[in-house]
Design an enzyme around this catalytic site. Structure first.
Site, mmCIF file in Angstrom:
data_model
loop_
_atom_site.group_PDB
_atom_site.id
_atom_site.type_symbol
_atom_site.label_atom_id
_atom_site.label_comp_id
_atom_site.label_asym_id
_atom_site.label_seq_id
_atom_site.Cartn_x
_atom_site.Cartn_y
_atom_site.Cartn_z
ATOM 1 N N LYS A 156 6.146 -14.305 6.802
ATOM 2 C CA LYS A 156 4.836 -13.774 7.036
ATOM 3 C C LYS A 156 4.776 -13.166 8.387
ATOM 4 O O LYS A 156 4.159 -12.345 8.921
ATOM 5 C CB LYS A 156 4.190 -15.320 7.815
ATOM 6 C CG LYS A 156 2.385 -14.894 8.488
ATOM 7 C CD LYS A 156 1.217 -14.214 7.408
ATOM 8 C CE LYS A 156 -0.200 -13.674 7.883
ATOM 9 N NZ LYS A 156 -0.587 -13.589 7.264
ATOM 10 N N SER A 202 3.763 15.358 -0.484
ATOM 11 C CA SER A 202 3.309 13.242 -0.439
ATOM 12 C C SER A 202 1.553 12.939 -1.078
ATOM 13 O O SER A 202 1.404 13.525 -2.217
ATOM 14 C CB SER A 202 3.884 13.107 0.863
ATOM 15 O OG SER A 202 3.926 11.930 0.531
#
Length: 280
Positions: free
Chosen positions: A161, A109
């Site tokens: 949000k 990764s």
């Protein structure tokens, strides 16, 4: 030798303890999980702030022949992976020296993202290499709140949000948004690997599914250039060079072995989870 020269020779960073006439191969250790902010207790984290001084020291040698990256990382934050890799390339291009990467237990990764900053990559035959993908995880606590009669009060301005708030029920549209973000990051990762590895990559197998391979197979796939370790490769290519190790400095509390037990435990759990994905 003057008194000043004698004093300088005894002060690390001013006096050169090696032979000034010998060529140098600098080694930078990049060990640990890649995180935006390392814990003051952590002994193994990678981010640009943590490794900048080591990289600067490594590329700062006058008779520098090459820089070797000793990588042992299961990955982590994509932005920090990119920042560190870009900094390595900036310094390498400025000094015009080759960069070699050596995978130890795992370069996966973000760890493989770092390895791709090198001109050549080597791995041990048992190293785990690849994991070219994106992953994120978390926990949902809505059932726990209900069990203890706790009411979640959340007030926002902006419809999105509170996306993926762990104390609120998961919304399908939030999951879809996260998947799109993952796809965009994955595309950037693939572009970086293709840019750095070029035609060394094979077309016979999908390299970008997030899978990992052992060192020898990674060579066949073009993810790695050869099976070998730092000692033998450096000895073969630069037999007369002096090896200088530039290791990122550990946080003060980690060096002293003190700090909050709770913080240390949480830090250990997070890092253990990252390594355990690769059986380590």
């Amino acid at each position: 030798m003057s008194v000043t020269d004698k004093l300088a020779a005894r002060i690390p960073g001013i006096g050169d303890r090696g032979d000034r006439n010998k060529d140098v191969v600098a080694v930078v250790k990049l060990h640990g999980v890649i995180t935006p902010q390392g814990s003051p207790l952590s002994r193994g984290t990678i981010n640009l702030a943590a490794v900048e001084s080591a990289l600067t020291r490594a590329f700062g040698h006058e008779r520098l022949k090459a820089v070797a990256l000793l990588i042992n990382s299961p990955g982590g934050a994509p932005t920090q992976s990119g920042l560190v890799a870009e900094r390595i390339r900036q310094l390498a291009d400025k000094k015009q020296v080759p960069v070699l990467a050596f995978a130890e237990d795992v370069a996966a990764s973000g760890g493989y993202w770092l390895a791709c900053a090198a001109d050549e990559i080597f791995a041990h035959r048992t190293s785990l290499v690849g994991s070219i993908g994106v992953i994120s995880g978390g926990f949902g606590f809505t059932g726990l709140l209900e069990r203890f009669g706790i009411e979640r009060r959340l007030h926002t301005a902006g419809a999105n949000k509170s996306r993926l708030d762990p104390f609120s029920p998961e919304k399908p549209e939030d999951v879809e948004w996260l998947k799109k973000m993952h796809s965009q990051l994955h595309e950037l990762f693939v572009e970086w690997v293709r840019e750095r590895r070029g035609d060394r990559l094979t077309d016979g197998e999908d390299l970008f599914t997030g899978d990992v391979w052992l060192g020898a197979k990674a060579v066949e796939l073009g993810l790695v250039d050869g099976v070998g370790n730092l000692r033998e490769v450096i000895a073969q290519r630069y037999p007369d060079a002096e090896v200088a190790v530039a290791e990122p400095k550990k946080p003060l509390l980690a060096r002293l072995g003190i700090g909050s037990p709770a913080a240390a435990m949480l830090d250990a759990v997070n890092h253990r989870a990252a390594w355990s994905r690769f059986g380590l």
